[in-house]
Design an enzyme around this catalytic site. Structure first.
Site, PDB file in Angstrom:
ATOM      1  N   LYS A  22       0.848  -1.208   0.000  1.00  0.00           N
ATOM      2  CA  LYS A  22       0.000   0.000   0.000  1.00  0.00           C
ATOM      3  C   LYS A  22       0.875   1.247   0.000  1.00  0.00           C
ATOM      4  O   LYS A  22       0.656   2.179  -0.781  1.00  0.00           O
ATOM      5  CB  LYS A  22      -0.876   0.007   1.246  1.00  0.00           C
ATOM      6  CG  LYS A  22      -1.557   1.344   1.537  1.00  0.00           C
ATOM      7  CD  LYS A  22      -2.444   1.331   2.767  1.00  0.00           C
ATOM      8  CE  LYS A  22      -1.709   1.656   4.013  1.00  0.00           C
ATOM      9  NZ  LYS A  22      -1.432   3.089   4.229  1.00  0.00           N
ATOM     10  N   ASN A  23       1.920   1.252   0.841  1.00  0.00           N
ATOM     11  CA  ASN A  23       2.724   2.469   1.010  1.00  0.00           C
ATOM     12  C   ASN A  23       3.769   2.656  -0.076  1.00  0.00           C
ATOM     13  O   ASN A  23       4.543   3.610  -0.032  1.00  0.00           O
ATOM     14  CB  ASN A  23       3.347   2.494   2.404  1.00  0.00           C
ATOM     15  CG  ASN A  23       2.290   2.665   3.476  1.00  0.00           C
ATOM     16  OD1 ASN A  23       1.145   3.004   3.152  1.00  0.00           O
ATOM     17  ND2 ASN A  23       2.630   2.412   4.718  1.00  0.00           N
ATOM     18  N   CYS A 116      -5.120   8.513   9.206  1.00  0.00           N
ATOM     19  CA  CYS A 116      -5.450   7.835  10.466  1.00  0.00           C
ATOM     20  C   CYS A 116      -5.335   8.803  11.639  1.00  0.00           C
ATOM     21  O   CYS A 116      -4.530   9.721  11.637  1.00  0.00           O
ATOM     22  CB  CYS A 116      -4.457   6.695  10.708  1.00  0.00           C
ATOM     23  SG  CYS A 116      -4.993   5.202   9.927  1.00  0.00           S
ATOM     24  N   ARG A 121       0.549  14.661  12.919  1.00  0.00           N
ATOM     25  CA  ARG A 121       0.983  14.465  11.523  1.00  0.00           C
ATOM     26  C   ARG A 121       1.142  15.794  10.791  1.00  0.00           C
ATOM     27  O   ARG A 121       0.498  16.049   9.767  1.00  0.00           O
ATOM     28  CB  ARG A 121       0.007  13.529  10.806  1.00  0.00           C
ATOM     29  CG  ARG A 121      -0.164  12.227  11.572  1.00  0.00           C
ATOM     30  CD  ARG A 121      -0.903  11.195  10.789  1.00  0.00           C
ATOM     31  NE  ARG A 121      -0.006  10.531   9.834  1.00  0.00           N
ATOM     32  CZ  ARG A 121      -0.408   9.525   9.062  1.00  0.00           C
ATOM     33  NH1 ARG A 121      -1.660   9.136   9.106  1.00  0.00           N
ATOM     34  NH2 ARG A 121       0.422   8.961   8.214  1.00  0.00           N
ATOM     35  N   ASP A 305       4.153   0.709  12.080  1.00  0.00           N
ATOM     36  CA  ASP A 305       2.911   0.135  11.530  1.00  0.00           C
ATOM     37  C   ASP A 305       2.670  -1.293  12.013  1.00  0.00           C
ATOM     38  O   ASP A 305       1.620  -1.864  11.696  1.00  0.00           O
ATOM     39  CB  ASP A 305       2.947   0.158   9.993  1.00  0.00           C
ATOM     40  CG  ASP A 305       2.933   1.570   9.465  1.00  0.00           C
ATOM     41  OD1 ASP A 305       3.259   1.773   8.291  1.00  0.00           O
ATOM     42  OD2 ASP A 305       2.623   2.497  10.248  1.00  0.00           O
ATOM     43  N   ARG A 397      -8.908  -0.090   4.484  1.00  0.00           N
ATOM     44  CA  ARG A 397      -7.984   0.882   3.871  1.00  0.00           C
ATOM     45  C   ARG A 397      -6.680   0.214   3.463  1.00  0.00           C
ATOM     46  O   ARG A 397      -6.017   0.650   2.528  1.00  0.00           O
ATOM     47  CB  ARG A 397      -7.659   2.000   4.865  1.00  0.00           C
ATOM     48  CG  ARG A 397      -8.811   2.901   5.193  1.00  0.00           C
ATOM     49  CD  ARG A 397      -8.380   4.059   6.045  1.00  0.00           C
ATOM     50  NE  ARG A 397      -7.259   4.774   5.412  1.00  0.00           N
ATOM     51  CZ  ARG A 397      -6.591   5.745   6.031  1.00  0.00           C
ATOM     52  NH1 ARG A 397      -6.902   6.075   7.260  1.00  0.00           N
ATOM     53  NH2 ARG A 397      -5.600   6.361   5.425  1.00  0.00           N
TER      54      ARG A 397
HETATM   55  C1  EPZ Z   1       4.167   6.978   6.163  1.00  0.00           C
HETATM   56  O1  EPZ Z   1       3.404   8.027   6.728  1.00  0.00           O
HETATM   57  C2  EPZ Z   1       3.219   5.782   6.074  1.00  0.00           C
HETATM   58  N1  EPZ Z   1       2.099   6.123   5.211  1.00  0.00           N
HETATM   59  C3  EPZ Z   1       2.711   5.432   7.469  1.00  0.00           C
HETATM   60  O2  EPZ Z   1       1.911   4.256   7.345  1.00  0.00           O
HETATM   61  C4  EPZ Z   1       3.917   5.114   8.361  1.00  0.00           C
HETATM   62  O3  EPZ Z   1       3.450   4.872   9.677  1.00  0.00           O
HETATM   63  C5  EPZ Z   1       4.891   6.293   8.366  1.00  0.00           C
HETATM   64  O4  EPZ Z   1       5.276   6.623   7.011  1.00  0.00           O
HETATM   65  C6  EPZ Z   1       6.165   5.990   9.149  1.00  0.00           C
HETATM   66  O5  EPZ Z   1       6.782   4.858   8.628  1.00  0.00           O
HETATM   67  C7  EPZ Z   1       2.264   6.070   3.863  1.00  0.00           C
HETATM   68  O6  EPZ Z   1       3.341   5.784   3.375  1.00  0.00           O
HETATM   69  C8  EPZ Z   1       1.059   6.363   3.028  1.00  0.00           C
HETATM   70  P1  EPZ Z   1       6.302  10.262   8.282  1.00  0.00           P
HETATM   71  P2  EPZ Z   1       4.008   9.536   6.765  1.00  0.00           P
HETATM   72  O7  EPZ Z   1       6.261  11.511   7.507  1.00  0.00           O
HETATM   73  O8  EPZ Z   1       4.754   9.801   5.528  1.00  0.00           O
HETATM   74  C9  EPZ Z   1       6.528  13.498  11.714  1.00  0.00           C
HETATM   75  C10 EPZ Z   1       0.023   2.908   7.648  1.00  0.00           C
HETATM   76  O9  EPZ Z   1      -0.489   2.413   8.659  1.00  0.00           O
HETATM   77  N2  EPZ Z   1       6.488  14.485  10.635  1.00  0.00           N
HETATM   78  O10 EPZ Z   1       7.478   9.354   8.167  1.00  0.00           O
HETATM   79  O11 EPZ Z   1       2.916  10.457   7.147  1.00  0.00           O
HETATM   80  C11 EPZ Z   1       5.163  12.830  11.881  1.00  0.00           C
HETATM   81  O12 EPZ Z   1       4.330  13.621  12.695  1.00  0.00           O
HETATM   82  C12 EPZ Z   1       0.505   4.342   7.667  1.00  0.00           C
HETATM   83  O13 EPZ Z   1       0.189   2.294   6.561  1.00  0.00           O
HETATM   84  C13 EPZ Z   1       6.664  15.832  10.953  1.00  0.00           C
HETATM   85  O14 EPZ Z   1       6.860  16.191  12.108  1.00  0.00           O
HETATM   86  O15 EPZ Z   1       5.009   9.390   7.992  1.00  0.00           O
HETATM   87  C14 EPZ Z   1       5.516  11.529  12.532  1.00  0.00           C
HETATM   88  O16 EPZ Z   1       5.698  11.777  13.904  1.00  0.00           O
HETATM   89  C15 EPZ Z   1       0.245   5.033   9.003  1.00  0.00           C
HETATM   90  N3  EPZ Z   1       6.619  16.750   9.960  1.00  0.00           N
HETATM   91  C16 EPZ Z   1       6.872  11.178  11.925  1.00  0.00           C
HETATM   92  O17 EPZ Z   1       7.374  12.394  11.353  1.00  0.00           O
HETATM   93  C17 EPZ Z   1       6.410  16.389   8.648  1.00  0.00           C
HETATM   94  O18 EPZ Z   1       6.394  17.280   7.765  1.00  0.00           O
HETATM   95  C18 EPZ Z   1       6.789  10.114  10.839  1.00  0.00           C
HETATM   96  O19 EPZ Z   1       6.027  10.637   9.811  1.00  0.00           O
HETATM   97  C19 EPZ Z   1       6.229  15.024   8.339  1.00  0.00           C
HETATM   98  C20 EPZ Z   1       6.278  14.088   9.349  1.00  0.00           C
END
Ligand code: EPZ
Length: 418
Positions: A22-23, A116, A121, A305, A397
């Site tokens: 998915k990701n 979610c 986020r 995840d 999802r």
């Molecule tokens: C991706 O989300 C995945 N989603 C998530 O999977 C996964 O949990 C996550 O990466 C971490 O591995 C998809 O790929 C569609 P991040 P993403 O940006 O990109 C902070 C699932 O269950 N952050 O790596 O949103 C954020 O708040 C989903 O399949 C900032 O602070 O994750 C978090 O604490 C859930 N500022 C951390 O980084 C930003 O601009 C990780 O977020 C961006 C992120």
């Protein structure tokens, strides 16, 4: 609205094949608008996040058709650079449409993305990186207005290895003028998949999978036919289900390296794990020792995840476990539902203290997010008696045909309309 009715206590035997990740599929769909030529993404999973992203592409004017499990995108006629708030609220992944739309149209307007309910986020890392590439950004009334005359390569350093921000930067820099060097990049396998997809379109990107990615802007990108990597989180969820239920299950399509920390933890629980190429086999007695400590970290650490699913496993294991969730602030919303099944878990901020009980018991519980929902299904499969899991839209999802796959392994799980 549907629910699962699950009779727990049955061991799981058999083989299942993981779906395309998915990701990975979601950013690939976003990347498909970078070219006016035809793009085919093979074996796309039948999950609602994919359907939502397809809806976004159609809203932009792209023609998207399904041929069996493959999806064909022809975005030659795409002309809109604005995505409705309804769709962006639905899907966090809409945020990396920013990079694609800016590369294609030099303009992009999206509402603050949804997704979610697992934490704030923010998207500050995305926006500051886009500004480094020359994008002017205005945030007003819950919308993000982006525009640029030209995208220029730059040195970018991420304070945190954000998966989405890394993907957005690749999508915005791929045709920028000059070179972009991204330091502190996320190293997830799905980033490598996106690099391979873009290079298949004619891009010039190297370093994905490490923390420094170099993107040489190119003049044009062509069509591509691409088979994404398989879903390591789906595979990990089934391995955890088999550990909890006992039995012997093989998951095909995912190499052990991509979930190495999970396999290490499952061995700690007392399971036997065998890996060969893209096959992972697990043998479990069903009587597990707890993991003393699980700490979620960016790849290659323990995946956030799989945190909820591992907490469900430890709820019925012998001993105690400390779970530390380092990526998202509120990724324990499933815990009160596990408590209804007899779990003994105390949450304090980012920590969850799990005291294993001899056996969970059936209950009626409700999914509140995608991976929390998977954890409730896993707990119900191992519990004594019958459980009902409500609000399956969260699970749909990210898990294609969960009921069919579990049934093929010997689980007693029915999906009924209420
Ligand atoms: C991706 O989300 C995945 N989603 C998530 O999977 C996964 O949990 C996550 O990466 C971490 O591995 C998809 O790929 C569609 P991040 P993403 O940006 O990109 C902070 C699932 O269950 N952050 O790596 O949103 C954020 O708040 C989903 O399949 C900032 O602070 O994750 C978090 O604490 C859930 N500022 C951390 O980084 C930003 O601009 C990780 O977020 C961006 C992120």
């Amino acid at each position: 609205m549907d629910k699962f009715i699950i009779d727990g206590g049955r061991r799981l035997y058999g083989t299942i094949r993981a779906e395309s990740a998915k990701n990975s599929v979601l950013p690939l769909l976003a990347a498909s608008v970078l070219t006016e030529e035809q793009v085919t993404i093979r074996e796309v999973p039948a999950i609602t996040d994919v359907l939502c992203m397809v809806q976004i592409l159609r809203e932009l004017g792209a023609k998207v058709t399904f041929r069996g499990e493959d999806v064909i995108i022809d975005s030659a006629d795409a002309c809109c650079h604005e995505i409705s708030s309804a769709l962006t609220k639905e899907l966090r992944s809409s945020v990396f449409m920013l990079g694609s739309l800016l590369t294609r149209f030099r303009r992009a307007v999206i509402a603050y993305p949804g997704g979610c309910d697992i934490g704030l986020r923010p998207i500050d890392l995305h926006l500051s990186a886009l500004k480094r590439l020359g994008v002017k950004i205005e945030e007003r009334d819950g919308f993000i207005y982006c525009k640029c005359d030209v995208l220029r390569g730059a040195e970018i350093a991420l304070d945190f290895p954000s998966v989405g921000a890394t993907e957005n930067i690749l999508l915005a820099a791929v045709k920028a003028e000059g070179r972009t060097v991204l330091h502190g990049a996320a190293k997830e396998p799905e980033i490598v998949d996106l690099q391979n997809f873009l290079n298949g379109m004619g891009a010039n990107i190297r370093g994905a999978g490490t923390d420094v990615i170099v993107i040489e802007g190119v003049k044009r990108l062509g069509g591509v036919t691409f088979l994404p990597i398989k879903d390591r989180i789906e595979a990990g969820s089934y391995l955890i289900a088999c550990a909890v239920c006992g039995g012997e299950t093989e998951v095909e399509g995912v190499c052990g390296e991509n979930i190495r920390l999970l396999l290490h933890k499952l061995r700690e629980n007392g399971c036997k794990i065998h890996t060969k190429n893209d096959k992972i086999r697990i043998e479990s007695s069903g009587r597990l020792k707890s993991n003393r400590r699980i700490e979620t970290m960016p790849f290659p650490g323990f995946p956030t995840d799989l945190q909820a699913q591992a907490t469900a496993l430890n709820s019925g294991a012998e001993g105690g476990a400390l779970i530390i969730e380092n990526l998202f602030e509120t990724r324990y919303k499933y815990v009160p539902e596990l408590r209804k099944m007899g779990a003994d878990i105390e949450v304090n901020g980012r920590n969850a203290f799990v005291r294993g009980v001899s056996r969970l018991h059936g209950a009626t519980v409700a999914a509140g997010d995608l991976r929390g929902g998977a954890a409730l299904v896993i707990a119900a499969l191992g519990a004594e008696g019958t459980s009902e899991v409500l609000d399956l839209s969260h699970i749909d999802r990210g898990y294609a045909d969960l009921q069919g796959k579990l049934t093929s392994l010997g689980a007693k799980i029915k999906r009924v309309r209420i």
